[in-house]
Design a protein around this motif. Structure first.
Motif, PDB file in Angstrom:
ATOM      1  N   VAL A  94       2.424 -18.380  -4.980  1.00  0.00           N
ATOM      2  CA  VAL A  94       2.759 -17.608  -3.422  1.00  0.00           C
ATOM      3  C   VAL A  94       3.856 -16.200  -3.793  1.00  0.00           C
ATOM      4  O   VAL A  94       3.588 -15.179  -3.781  1.00  0.00           O
ATOM      5  CB  VAL A  94       3.629 -18.436  -2.780  1.00  0.00           C
ATOM      6  CG1 VAL A  94       4.645 -17.366  -2.021  1.00  0.00           C
ATOM      7  CG2 VAL A  94       2.990 -19.351  -1.651  1.00  0.00           C
ATOM      8  N   ALA A  95       5.343 -16.268  -4.492  1.00  0.00           N
ATOM      9  CA  ALA A  95       5.773 -15.350  -5.663  1.00  0.00           C
ATOM     10  C   ALA A  95       4.871 -14.089  -6.301  1.00  0.00           C
ATOM     11  O   ALA A  95       4.809 -13.372  -5.715  1.00  0.00           O
ATOM     12  CB  ALA A  95       7.067 -15.679  -6.539  1.00  0.00           C
ATOM     13  N   GLY A 100       2.701  -8.881  -5.851  1.00  0.00           N
ATOM     14  CA  GLY A 100       1.613  -8.506  -5.997  1.00  0.00           C
ATOM     15  C   GLY A 100       1.017  -7.421  -4.524  1.00  0.00           C
ATOM     16  O   GLY A 100       0.326  -6.282  -4.991  1.00  0.00           O
ATOM     17  N   GLY A 101       1.086  -7.835  -3.693  1.00  0.00           N
ATOM     18  CA  GLY A 101       0.099  -7.558  -2.554  1.00  0.00           C
ATOM     19  C   GLY A 101       0.905  -6.901  -1.722  1.00  0.00           C
ATOM     20  O   GLY A 101       0.776  -5.419  -1.740  1.00  0.00           O
ATOM     21  N   LEU A 119      -6.423  -4.335   1.910  1.00  0.00           N
ATOM     22  CA  LEU A 119      -5.773  -4.173   0.847  1.00  0.00           C
ATOM     23  C   LEU A 119      -5.282  -4.922   0.091  1.00  0.00           C
ATOM     24  O   LEU A 119      -5.759  -5.954  -0.747  1.00  0.00           O
ATOM     25  CB  LEU A 119      -5.964  -3.194  -0.247  1.00  0.00           C
ATOM     26  CG  LEU A 119      -7.109  -2.391   0.373  1.00  0.00           C
ATOM     27  CD1 LEU A 119      -7.267  -0.666   0.317  1.00  0.00           C
ATOM     28  CD2 LEU A 119      -8.399  -2.171  -0.330  1.00  0.00           C
ATOM     29  N   ALA A 120      -3.777  -5.391   0.652  1.00  0.00           N
ATOM     30  CA  ALA A 120      -2.867  -6.148   0.586  1.00  0.00           C
ATOM     31  C   ALA A 120      -3.240  -7.233   0.885  1.00  0.00           C
ATOM     32  O   ALA A 120      -2.926  -8.200  -0.495  1.00  0.00           O
ATOM     33  CB  ALA A 120      -1.698  -5.261   0.994  1.00  0.00           C
ATOM     34  N   ALA A 121      -3.898  -7.432   1.713  1.00  0.00           N
ATOM     35  CA  ALA A 121      -3.891  -9.458   1.934  1.00  0.00           C
ATOM     36  C   ALA A 121      -5.187  -9.852   0.821  1.00  0.00           C
ATOM     37  O   ALA A 121      -5.546 -10.565   0.129  1.00  0.00           O
ATOM     38  CB  ALA A 121      -4.548  -9.083   3.328  1.00  0.00           C
ATOM     39  N   ALA A 122      -6.079  -8.423   0.484  1.00  0.00           N
ATOM     40  CA  ALA A 122      -6.548  -9.152  -0.877  1.00  0.00           C
ATOM     41  C   ALA A 122      -5.971  -9.304  -1.885  1.00  0.00           C
ATOM     42  O   ALA A 122      -7.045 -10.278  -2.985  1.00  0.00           O
ATOM     43  CB  ALA A 122      -8.069  -7.742  -0.744  1.00  0.00           C
ATOM     44  N   LEU A 127      -5.164 -12.468  -6.345  1.00  0.00           N
ATOM     45  CA  LEU A 127      -3.671 -13.328  -7.710  1.00  0.00           C
ATOM     46  C   LEU A 127      -4.009 -14.759  -6.735  1.00  0.00           C
ATOM     47  O   LEU A 127      -2.886 -15.674  -7.787  1.00  0.00           O
ATOM     48  CB  LEU A 127      -2.319 -12.701  -7.057  1.00  0.00           C
ATOM     49  CG  LEU A 127      -2.500 -11.143  -7.506  1.00  0.00           C
ATOM     50  CD1 LEU A 127      -1.718 -10.434  -7.321  1.00  0.00           C
ATOM     51  CD2 LEU A 127      -2.772 -10.879  -9.495  1.00  0.00           C
ATOM     52  N   TYR A 128      -3.527 -15.366  -5.633  1.00  0.00           N
ATOM     53  CA  TYR A 128      -2.796 -16.862  -5.366  1.00  0.00           C
ATOM     54  C   TYR A 128      -4.191 -17.760  -6.515  1.00  0.00           C
ATOM     55  O   TYR A 128      -3.594 -18.276  -6.320  1.00  0.00           O
ATOM     56  CB  TYR A 128      -2.529 -16.919  -3.858  1.00  0.00           C
ATOM     57  CG  TYR A 128      -2.157 -18.002  -3.763  1.00  0.00           C
ATOM     58  CD1 TYR A 128      -0.960 -18.405  -3.262  1.00  0.00           C
ATOM     59  CD2 TYR A 128      -3.595 -19.288  -3.481  1.00  0.00           C
ATOM     60  CE1 TYR A 128      -0.519 -19.766  -3.276  1.00  0.00           C
ATOM     61  CE2 TYR A 128      -2.274 -20.682  -3.776  1.00  0.00           C
ATOM     62  CZ  TYR A 128      -0.977 -20.903  -3.190  1.00  0.00           C
ATOM     63  OH  TYR A 128      -0.824 -22.850  -3.272  1.00  0.00           O
TER      64      TYR A 128
END
Length: 144
Positions: A94-95, A100-101, A119-122, A127-128
């Motif tokens: 999560v962190a 990254g988002g 894009l941030a959600a992607a 990353l998660y």
């Protein structure tokens, strides 16, 4: 392979007997599919609201597309038995994925919120999965 770690027959994503996703590709694929569905739903709602004059198109928060992947990741988290491995792996995932988002959203500054948030959600979704899956498996082997 023990009886409890054998994959369940059929279905996607492939899961073991405890309901845990067994492959990073499955986790990432379902997460990204959920993201695409979320983005399409946001596009539809944003277009509908813009059509009736309730705002300009592209102004919806693209971060909302993370709802389905987060729900799926939460389901995988719950399938792991309670312990330090799942908590530490989830907190790290999560962190790193939020940071990254946010970095991607910052780099996409100036784009409409629907696009920059999408894009941030992607970035969060990818990353998660990439941190959670190997992290929880590695920690579970080390602690269990």
């Amino acid at each position: 392979m023990s009886e409890s770690s054998k994959p369940q027959a059929g279905g996607f994503p492939r899961r073991d007997a405890q309901g845990r996703v067994v492959a990073l590709g499955d986790l990432l694929g379902v997460g990204l599919a959920g993201l695409v569905i979320g983005l399409l739903a946001l596009l539809l709602f944003d277009w509908g609201f813009a059509t009736v004059g309730a705002g300009d198109f592209g102004q919806a928060n693209g971060w909302l597309a993370i709802i389905l992947p987060a729900w799926f990741y939460w389901d995988d988290f719950r399938s792991w038995e309670f312990g330090a491995a799942r908590v530490v792996a989830a907190l790290a995932a999560v962190a790193l994925s939020v940071v990254g988002g946010l970095l991607v959203a910052g780099l996409a500054d100036g784009l409409p919120p629907l696009l920059s948030g999408g894009l941030a959600a992607a970035a969060f979704t990818v990353l998660y999965a990439v941190v959670w899956f190997p992290g929880v498996h590695w920690l579970a082997r080390r602690t269990g």
